[in-house]
Write an enzyme that holds these catalytic residues in place. Sequence first.
Site, PDB file in Angstrom:
ATOM      1  N   LYS A 105      36.847 -21.355 -26.429  1.00 11.73           N
ATOM      2  CA  LYS A 105      37.772 -22.384 -25.933  1.00 11.73           C
ATOM      3  C   LYS A 105      37.345 -22.854 -24.539  1.00 11.73           C
ATOM      4  CE  LYS A 105      41.261 -20.060 -28.624  1.00 11.73           C
ATOM      5  NZ  LYS A 105      42.226 -18.946 -28.619  1.00 11.73           N
ATOM      6  N   LYS A 147      38.164  -4.736 -22.230  1.00  7.53           N
ATOM      7  CA  LYS A 147      37.952  -6.120 -21.776  1.00  7.53           C
ATOM      8  C   LYS A 147      37.653  -6.173 -20.277  1.00  7.53           C
ATOM      9  CE  LYS A 147      41.045  -7.989 -25.363  1.00  7.53           C
ATOM     10  NZ  LYS A 147      40.214  -8.901 -26.180  1.00  7.53           N
ATOM     11  N   HIS A 151      38.119  -6.723 -37.643  1.00  7.26           N
ATOM     12  CA  HIS A 151      38.160  -7.362 -36.322  1.00  7.26           C
ATOM     13  C   HIS A 151      37.907  -6.397 -35.187  1.00  7.26           C
ATOM     14  CE1 HIS A 151      39.996 -11.243 -37.630  1.00  7.26           C
ATOM     15  NE2 HIS A 151      40.445 -10.487 -38.609  1.00  7.26           N
ATOM     16  N   LYS A 177      43.364 -13.109 -21.593  1.00  7.02           N
ATOM     17  CA  LYS A 177      43.217 -12.385 -22.857  1.00  7.02           C
ATOM     18  C   LYS A 177      44.119 -11.167 -22.753  1.00  7.02           C
ATOM     19  CE  LYS A 177      38.751 -12.058 -21.785  1.00  7.02           C
ATOM     20  NZ  LYS A 177      38.143 -12.550 -23.001  1.00  7.02           N
ATOM     21  N   ARG A 178      44.292 -10.421 -23.860  1.00  4.88           N
ATOM     22  CA  ARG A 178      45.093  -9.204 -23.741  1.00  4.88           C
ATOM     23  C   ARG A 178      44.502  -8.275 -22.685  1.00  4.88           C
ATOM     24  NH1 ARG A 178      49.503  -8.140 -27.279  1.00  4.88           N
ATOM     25  NH2 ARG A 178      49.467  -6.041 -26.426  1.00  4.88           N
ATOM     26  N   THR A 207      37.490 -15.266 -28.811  1.00  2.56           N
ATOM     27  CA  THR A 207      37.600 -16.688 -29.171  1.00  2.56           C
ATOM     28  C   THR A 207      37.967 -17.505 -27.936  1.00  2.56           C
ATOM     29  OG1 THR A 207      39.802 -16.130 -29.973  1.00  2.56           O
ATOM     30  CG2 THR A 207      38.110 -16.493 -31.636  1.00  2.56           C
TER      31      THR A 207
HETATM   32  C1  26Q Z   1      47.406  -1.595 -35.150  1.00  2.00           C
HETATM   33  C2  26Q Z   1      48.169  -0.482 -35.438  1.00  2.00           C
HETATM   34  C3  26Q Z   1      49.446  -0.368 -34.938  1.00  2.00           C
HETATM   35  C4  26Q Z   1      49.961  -1.366 -34.126  1.00  2.00           C
HETATM   36  C5  26Q Z   1      49.202  -2.478 -33.821  1.00  2.00           C
HETATM   37  C6  26Q Z   1      47.929  -2.586 -34.340  1.00  2.00           C
HETATM   38  C7  26Q Z   1      47.110  -3.762 -34.022  1.00  2.00           C
HETATM   39  C8  26Q Z   1      47.706  -4.971 -33.700  1.00  2.00           C
HETATM   40  C9  26Q Z   1      46.930  -6.061 -33.367  1.00  2.00           C
HETATM   41  C10 26Q Z   1      45.732  -3.682 -34.018  1.00  2.00           C
HETATM   42  C11 26Q Z   1      44.976  -4.776 -33.691  1.00  2.00           C
HETATM   43  C12 26Q Z   1      45.557  -5.970 -33.361  1.00  2.00           C
HETATM   44  C13 26Q Z   1      44.791  -7.138 -32.967  1.00  2.00           C
HETATM   45  C14 26Q Z   1      43.487  -7.169 -32.868  1.00  2.00           C
HETATM   46  C15 26Q Z   1      42.768  -8.344 -32.384  1.00  2.00           C
HETATM   47  O1  26Q Z   1      43.357  -9.314 -31.927  1.00  2.00           O
HETATM   48  N1  26Q Z   1      41.439  -8.321 -32.475  1.00  2.00           N
HETATM   49  C16 26Q Z   1      40.641  -9.436 -31.993  1.00  2.00           C
HETATM   50  O2  26Q Z   1      40.364 -10.276 -33.097  1.00  2.00           O
HETATM   51  C17 26Q Z   1      39.728 -11.476 -32.660  1.00  2.00           C
HETATM   52  C18 26Q Z   1      39.598 -12.381 -33.857  1.00  2.00           C
HETATM   53  O3  26Q Z   1      38.618 -11.893 -34.721  1.00  2.00           O
HETATM   54  C19 26Q Z   1      38.396 -11.165 -32.013  1.00  2.00           C
HETATM   55  O4  26Q Z   1      37.858 -12.356 -31.500  1.00  2.00           O
HETATM   56  C20 26Q Z   1      38.561 -10.154 -30.890  1.00  2.00           C
HETATM   57  O5  26Q Z   1      37.289  -9.761 -30.411  1.00  2.00           O
HETATM   58  C21 26Q Z   1      39.334  -8.949 -31.392  1.00  2.00           C
HETATM   59  O6  26Q Z   1      39.591  -8.061 -30.323  1.00  2.00           O
END
Ligand code: 26Q
Length: 766
Positions: free
Chosen positions: A614, A509, A323, A503-504, A610
Amino acid sequence: MKGAFIIMKETSMKEIETILTGICKKEIEQCSYEELYAALLCVTEEESKKHIMPVKKRKLYYISAEFLIGKLLSNNLINLGLYDAVKACLEAHGKSMTALEEMDSEPSLGNGGLGRLAACFLDSLATLKLPGDGIGLRYHCGLFRQKFEQRSQSELPDFWLSGDKWVKKSEETYTVSLAGKNYTARLYRLAVTGYEGRTNYLNLFDLDTVDASVIKDGISFDKTDIAKNLTLFLYPDDSDEEGKLLRVYQQYFMVSAGAQMILSECEERGSNCHDLYDYAAIQINDTHPSMVIPELIRLLGEKGIDFEEAVEIVTKVCAYTNHTILAEALEKWPKHYLDTVVPQLIPIIEKLDKLVRERTGDTSAVIIDDAGIVHMAHMDIHFTHSTNGVAALHTEILKNSELNQFFKLYPDKFNNKTNGITFRRWLLKCNPRLTDWIESLIGAEFKKDASKLEELGSYAEDESVLKQLADIKHENKEVLARWLEHTQHISVNPDSVFMIQSKRLHEYKRQQLNLLYLIHQYFEIKTGHIPPAAVTAIFGAKAAPAYTTAKDIIHALLTLSKVIEEDSEVSKWIQIVFVENYNVTAAEKMIPACDLSEQISLASKEASGTGNMKFMLNGALTLGTLDGANVEIAEAVGNENIYIFGQSSNQVIRRYAHGDYLAGEWYEADANIRRAIDFLTSPVMINSGTKEKLARLKKELTEKDWFQTLPDFNAYIVRKNQAIADYALNPTEWARKALVNISKAGFFSSDRTIEEYNRDIWHLDE
Ligand code: 26Q
């Protein structure tokens, strides 16, 4: 009470009335919302049980550290075909569905896109009647609750479980060894209803001994006592060593319990484990569940299957989804973490690493590198049969640059699965006005077959239809305005253009690009350049608690919001609204009310997005870069129905490769950029905000700007102002573009995505 009622396919309001009065044992008028809520829980539970279907052989297990499912009551009622009758029945007796929805607690078991995608996938699997369960963790506190204090973010724990009634405790337990000590993982289950589909489950593991009293200030807590804190929090970041270690504990707890459950279910269905492929497909959602690979090999070993065969079985059963292309988000653990937490996996990971070293001379593809770092994504790619990206551009970047060494080794493993969203939540549930209107034009088939939305295209020249669409948008803006008033005590003007970036909060972003635009417009208005329409810039975003720059961006936006509010000259034209505690519930209110959807990440950095889908589905036009799935949205709607700007991903990748981007040069060379950035530390901003934070952000933008905000700044202004002018000067044409966007949104249904996963990776139907 259970089984005491029978629900027909087309349930009428009268039948619901009989059922509810039967359960509550009094007239609906006399019932409290608590009683009605409890009764409806009971109804959905009974009804969803009727849709449990046997699993013939192969079943999917979607393992994910996050499932951002959102509130469940209305969604389940819609999926079970009960929503309209329930709503009508309640209203006939003076009760409101909205008040009932407020009783429902929101499970925020995810950070953002990845977790929400997992939730959409569960909905689509059940809708398509595919056997597929989720496996995750029952966090006691979901993603932190965001609070604004002195125009800055602070974090509070989200005790969602105290109000939850959906997740059911089971008697099923598994033993998991963490750092050499045994813990008992208990299974909790949540029924996942599909739209006229089957019932699947989300399986969430937890420890009985978790104890919220270890929480100190805000969301800080004692990270050392695993028995008390293992599943206490969903991880928003991993800023310190103890936090990272706890994340490894959580991950192994999830995959070990999950793998044991999978094997025991498959054995129950007749597997002898040698033939596991006939019974199970496992999808690994990013690297968070990657330890399921060595864990399954270990468990198969315990069943007498030798290492080579176990590796072969696991590779055939498992598939991996990537991702991200942000290097810092690809999980890499120092080997000594794993030595501590999962010593039982070390010999297996070392053997896998040895196999890789025999297969390839490329040291950049090893699992354990020479510095003793374990690369989780590398293990995934070598020891699963499929690696997919989440949008066409993203997959191409993985193949051609980020993971090129792996693509050369295994060209056939790489494939693309462009993300999607469930139309049940992101259209039927959140936008009933638009849903009913679409149904009146093209019938109801689009609810299950999203490609049918194309039929809307035939109304593109029908002015009366376009006027209706514009009216629906306006009504949704009024609804959002009332909600903002009610929940945040903010009043907004529904006649202004609603431009939303939700979004986050992350530098890639580029909420900071939007910030600089708003400052630019502030100056334009001050110098007599009045825009063609008033705008309301709406933000919703949480920043990771330890992410300083992200928090500084929030602070700057909240400060600018106040500065503008207090300036009557500018506030006539611009209002900035930062919605506190953005979550699924807030998104459901904001998205239907949006005119212009801000998808402005630095090209090449957003894997898919995503939210972009929406907003499009709900009739917003996109202002975006050619990044992630924006590329496919632009292809679908055509250039005349989207506002694209900025550097291409190739230009950006080249700039990174040459290392020749210097923010300071852009700042010095461009008066507009200088004026906007300097304003951050102007007396009027400092007067309302915190000097240190504003100065820190200015320094970040002028000395680093790692995500290249400044090169896209002028192009963004031009495109955005063009969009606002189009909106103001030609509303019919705007509505026509919105209609085209809705009609082309079918491709972005997660039903399509899941059908592709099944066709290419899982093969559940065979
Ligand atoms: C990793 C290591 C330690 C702590 C936290 C994390 C961590 C936590 C959450 C790393 C990544 C995430 C989340 C990532 C995420 O939401 N990615 C998004 O995924 C979506 C679905 O595929 C995409 O549409 C987005 O582009 C992407 O940013």
